[in-house]
Design a protein around this motif. Structure first.
Motif, PDB file in Angstrom:
ATOM      1  N   HIS A  61     -95.278  76.831 -18.204  1.00  0.00           N
ATOM      2  CA  HIS A  61     -95.438  76.125 -16.940  1.00  0.00           C
ATOM      3  C   HIS A  61     -96.593  75.116 -17.055  1.00  0.00           C
ATOM      4  O   HIS A  61     -97.639  75.434 -17.600  1.00  0.00           O
ATOM      5  CB  HIS A  61     -95.722  77.150 -15.827  1.00  0.00           C
ATOM      6  CG  HIS A  61     -95.670  76.570 -14.474  1.00  0.00           C
ATOM      7  ND1 HIS A  61     -94.509  76.132 -13.889  1.00  0.00           N
ATOM      8  CD2 HIS A  61     -96.652  76.336 -13.578  1.00  0.00           C
ATOM      9  CE1 HIS A  61     -94.779  75.658 -12.685  1.00  0.00           C
ATOM     10  NE2 HIS A  61     -96.068  75.770 -12.475  1.00  0.00           N
ATOM     11  N   SER A  78     -93.733  70.054 -17.476  1.00  0.00           N
ATOM     12  CA  SER A  78     -92.757  71.139 -17.403  1.00  0.00           C
ATOM     13  C   SER A  78     -93.054  72.055 -16.227  1.00  0.00           C
ATOM     14  O   SER A  78     -94.207  72.286 -15.869  1.00  0.00           O
ATOM     15  CB  SER A  78     -92.756  71.944 -18.701  1.00  0.00           C
ATOM     16  OG  SER A  78     -93.985  72.618 -18.867  1.00  0.00           O
ATOM     17  N   HIS A  79     -91.997  72.555 -15.638  1.00  0.00           N
ATOM     18  CA  HIS A  79     -92.088  73.553 -14.578  1.00  0.00           C
ATOM     19  C   HIS A  79     -91.099  74.640 -14.982  1.00  0.00           C
ATOM     20  O   HIS A  79     -89.887  74.477 -14.816  1.00  0.00           O
ATOM     21  CB  HIS A  79     -91.719  72.930 -13.227  1.00  0.00           C
ATOM     22  CG  HIS A  79     -91.879  73.857 -12.081  1.00  0.00           C
ATOM     23  ND1 HIS A  79     -93.061  73.994 -11.407  1.00  0.00           N
ATOM     24  CD2 HIS A  79     -91.006  74.701 -11.492  1.00  0.00           C
ATOM     25  CE1 HIS A  79     -92.910  74.877 -10.443  1.00  0.00           C
ATOM     26  NE2 HIS A  79     -91.658  75.323 -10.481  1.00  0.00           N
ATOM     27  N   ARG A  80     -91.613  75.706 -15.573  1.00  0.00           N
ATOM     28  CA  ARG A  80     -90.748  76.737 -16.147  1.00  0.00           C
ATOM     29  C   ARG A  80     -90.250  77.680 -15.053  1.00  0.00           C
ATOM     30  O   ARG A  80     -91.018  78.210 -14.269  1.00  0.00           O
ATOM     31  CB  ARG A  80     -91.502  77.521 -17.199  1.00  0.00           C
ATOM     32  CG  ARG A  80     -90.614  78.466 -17.948  1.00  0.00           C
ATOM     33  CD  ARG A  80     -91.305  78.965 -19.181  1.00  0.00           C
ATOM     34  NE  ARG A  80     -90.453  79.938 -19.818  1.00  0.00           N
ATOM     35  CZ  ARG A  80     -90.888  80.995 -20.430  1.00  0.00           C
ATOM     36  NH1 ARG A  80     -92.174  81.222 -20.520  1.00  0.00           N
ATOM     37  NH2 ARG A  80     -90.052  81.833 -20.977  1.00  0.00           N
ATOM     38  N   ILE A  81     -88.931  77.879 -15.069  1.00  0.00           N
ATOM     39  CA  ILE A  81     -88.287  78.789 -14.127  1.00  0.00           C
ATOM     40  C   ILE A  81     -87.316  79.641 -14.939  1.00  0.00           C
ATOM     41  O   ILE A  81     -86.257  79.164 -15.348  1.00  0.00           O
ATOM     42  CB  ILE A  81     -87.539  78.022 -13.013  1.00  0.00           C
ATOM     43  CG1 ILE A  81     -88.501  77.098 -12.276  1.00  0.00           C
ATOM     44  CG2 ILE A  81     -86.852  78.990 -12.063  1.00  0.00           C
ATOM     45  CD1 ILE A  81     -87.831  76.140 -11.319  1.00  0.00           C
ATOM     46  N   ARG A  84     -85.126  78.431 -18.136  1.00  0.00           N
ATOM     47  CA  ARG A  84     -84.936  76.981 -18.067  1.00  0.00           C
ATOM     48  C   ARG A  84     -86.238  76.298 -17.687  1.00  0.00           C
ATOM     49  O   ARG A  84     -87.177  76.923 -17.216  1.00  0.00           O
ATOM     50  CB  ARG A  84     -83.851  76.634 -17.053  1.00  0.00           C
ATOM     51  CG  ARG A  84     -82.496  77.126 -17.512  1.00  0.00           C
ATOM     52  CD  ARG A  84     -81.397  76.910 -16.524  1.00  0.00           C
ATOM     53  NE  ARG A  84     -81.423  75.621 -15.858  1.00  0.00           N
ATOM     54  CZ  ARG A  84     -80.488  75.219 -15.020  1.00  0.00           C
ATOM     55  NH1 ARG A  84     -79.472  75.984 -14.757  1.00  0.00           N
ATOM     56  NH2 ARG A  84     -80.572  74.051 -14.435  1.00  0.00           N
ATOM     57  N   ARG A  86     -87.762  72.840 -15.645  1.00  0.00           N
ATOM     58  CA  ARG A  86     -87.565  71.657 -14.803  1.00  0.00           C
ATOM     59  C   ARG A  86     -88.505  70.596 -15.339  1.00  0.00           C
ATOM     60  O   ARG A  86     -89.709  70.828 -15.482  1.00  0.00           O
ATOM     61  CB  ARG A  86     -87.907  72.000 -13.348  1.00  0.00           C
ATOM     62  CG  ARG A  86     -87.519  70.950 -12.384  1.00  0.00           C
ATOM     63  CD  ARG A  86     -86.045  71.010 -12.133  1.00  0.00           C
ATOM     64  NE  ARG A  86     -85.672  70.096 -11.063  1.00  0.00           N
ATOM     65  CZ  ARG A  86     -84.442  69.782 -10.807  1.00  0.00           C
ATOM     66  NH1 ARG A  86     -83.466  70.296 -11.517  1.00  0.00           N
ATOM     67  NH2 ARG A  86     -84.160  68.944  -9.856  1.00  0.00           N
ATOM     68  N   ILE A  88     -90.410  67.151 -14.956  1.00  0.00           N
ATOM     69  CA  ILE A  88     -90.898  66.248 -13.917  1.00  0.00           C
ATOM     70  C   ILE A  88     -91.509  65.026 -14.609  1.00  0.00           C
ATOM     71  O   ILE A  88     -92.435  65.163 -15.414  1.00  0.00           O
ATOM     72  CB  ILE A  88     -91.943  66.960 -13.035  1.00  0.00           C
ATOM     73  CG1 ILE A  88     -91.296  68.211 -12.425  1.00  0.00           C
ATOM     74  CG2 ILE A  88     -92.483  66.022 -11.969  1.00  0.00           C
ATOM     75  CD1 ILE A  88     -92.263  69.211 -11.883  1.00  0.00           C
ATOM     76  N   GLU A  95     -87.294  61.469 -10.126  1.00  0.00           N
ATOM     77  CA  GLU A  95     -86.177  62.398 -10.235  1.00  0.00           C
ATOM     78  C   GLU A  95     -86.409  63.330 -11.414  1.00  0.00           C
ATOM     79  O   GLU A  95     -86.650  62.896 -12.528  1.00  0.00           O
ATOM     80  CB  GLU A  95     -84.872  61.635 -10.417  1.00  0.00           C
ATOM     81  CG  GLU A  95     -84.477  60.844  -9.197  1.00  0.00           C
ATOM     82  CD  GLU A  95     -83.146  60.152  -9.374  1.00  0.00           C
ATOM     83  OE1 GLU A  95     -82.291  60.656 -10.115  1.00  0.00           O
ATOM     84  OE2 GLU A  95     -82.985  59.089  -8.766  1.00  0.00           O
ATOM     85  N   SER A  96     -86.318  64.623 -11.141  1.00  0.00           N
ATOM     86  CA  SER A  96     -86.535  65.600 -12.204  1.00  0.00           C
ATOM     87  C   SER A  96     -85.211  65.979 -12.852  1.00  0.00           C
ATOM     88  O   SER A  96     -84.134  65.696 -12.322  1.00  0.00           O
ATOM     89  CB  SER A  96     -87.240  66.840 -11.637  1.00  0.00           C
ATOM     90  OG  SER A  96     -86.466  67.418 -10.625  1.00  0.00           O
ATOM     91  N   LEU A  97     -85.312  66.620 -14.010  1.00  0.00           N
ATOM     92  CA  LEU A  97     -84.145  67.036 -14.789  1.00  0.00           C
ATOM     93  C   LEU A  97     -84.277  68.507 -15.162  1.00  0.00           C
ATOM     94  O   LEU A  97     -85.382  69.016 -15.292  1.00  0.00           O
ATOM     95  CB  LEU A  97     -84.061  66.236 -16.100  1.00  0.00           C
ATOM     96  CG  LEU A  97     -84.156  64.732 -16.064  1.00  0.00           C
ATOM     97  CD1 LEU A  97     -84.369  64.193 -17.464  1.00  0.00           C
ATOM     98  CD2 LEU A  97     -82.885  64.167 -15.477  1.00  0.00           C
ATOM     99  N   TRP A  98     -83.150  69.156 -15.387  1.00  0.00           N
ATOM    100  CA  TRP A  98     -83.164  70.515 -15.928  1.00  0.00           C
ATOM    101  C   TRP A  98     -82.997  70.450 -17.434  1.00  0.00           C
ATOM    102  O   TRP A  98     -82.304  69.585 -17.955  1.00  0.00           O
ATOM    103  CB  TRP A  98     -82.013  71.334 -15.347  1.00  0.00           C
ATOM    104  CG  TRP A  98     -82.279  71.837 -13.970  1.00  0.00           C
ATOM    105  CD1 TRP A  98     -81.739  71.346 -12.812  1.00  0.00           C
ATOM    106  CD2 TRP A  98     -83.135  72.902 -13.595  1.00  0.00           C
ATOM    107  NE1 TRP A  98     -82.225  72.057 -11.738  1.00  0.00           N
ATOM    108  CE2 TRP A  98     -83.077  73.022 -12.194  1.00  0.00           C
ATOM    109  CE3 TRP A  98     -83.955  73.777 -14.305  1.00  0.00           C
ATOM    110  CZ2 TRP A  98     -83.798  73.976 -11.493  1.00  0.00           C
ATOM    111  CZ3 TRP A  98     -84.670  74.733 -13.611  1.00  0.00           C
ATOM    112  CH2 TRP A  98     -84.590  74.830 -12.218  1.00  0.00           C
TER     113      TRP A  98
END
Length: 117
Positions: A61, A78-81, A84, A86, A88, A95-98
């Motif tokens: 994250h 990165s935004h770790r979920i 996966r 996300r 940014i 617009e963010s991407l996966w």
């Protein structure tokens, strides 16, 4: 924001921003990219900054990560979920991407700047 691939760190790349840097402290899985002019000259990332990227480090994250998008290497936060990530954008459209870990080209582990402002 676009970054330009400079090559593997172990190749003995010479650059003014790397003066005084102990390159031996980085793993052989590291390579260098240079931040493009999209970054501008203000902020934590500036045009011409060099980033050391470890292609084997898994993204966590809030890491800076390099991802190939539409044939260009680009820099994202990165935004770790779960399994996966996300992505940014650090500049430009918001617009963010996966992505999956396998989509990432590496995690930024160090930053070098030629001049301090």
């Amino acid at each position: 924001m676009r970054v330009n691939y400079l090559g593997p760190l172990c190749a003995g790349i010479s650059h003014p921003a790397l003066e005084g840097y102990d390159l031996k402290r980085f793993k052989p899985t590291c390579y260098l990219v240079e931040v493009s002019e999209e970054a501008g000259v203000v902020g934590p990332l500036m045009e011409g900054d060099l980033l050391v990227v470890d292609e084997q480090k898994p993204a966590q994250h809030a890491d800076l990560v390099v991802v190939e998008v539409e044939g260009e290497q680009r820099l994202f936060n990165s935004h770790r979920i779960g399994g996966r990530v996300r992505l940014i954008p650090t500049a430009g459209p918001r617009e963010s991407l996966w992505a999956r870990q396998s989509d990432l080209r590496g995690v930024v582990v160090s930053q070098a700047r030629r001049y301090a402002w």
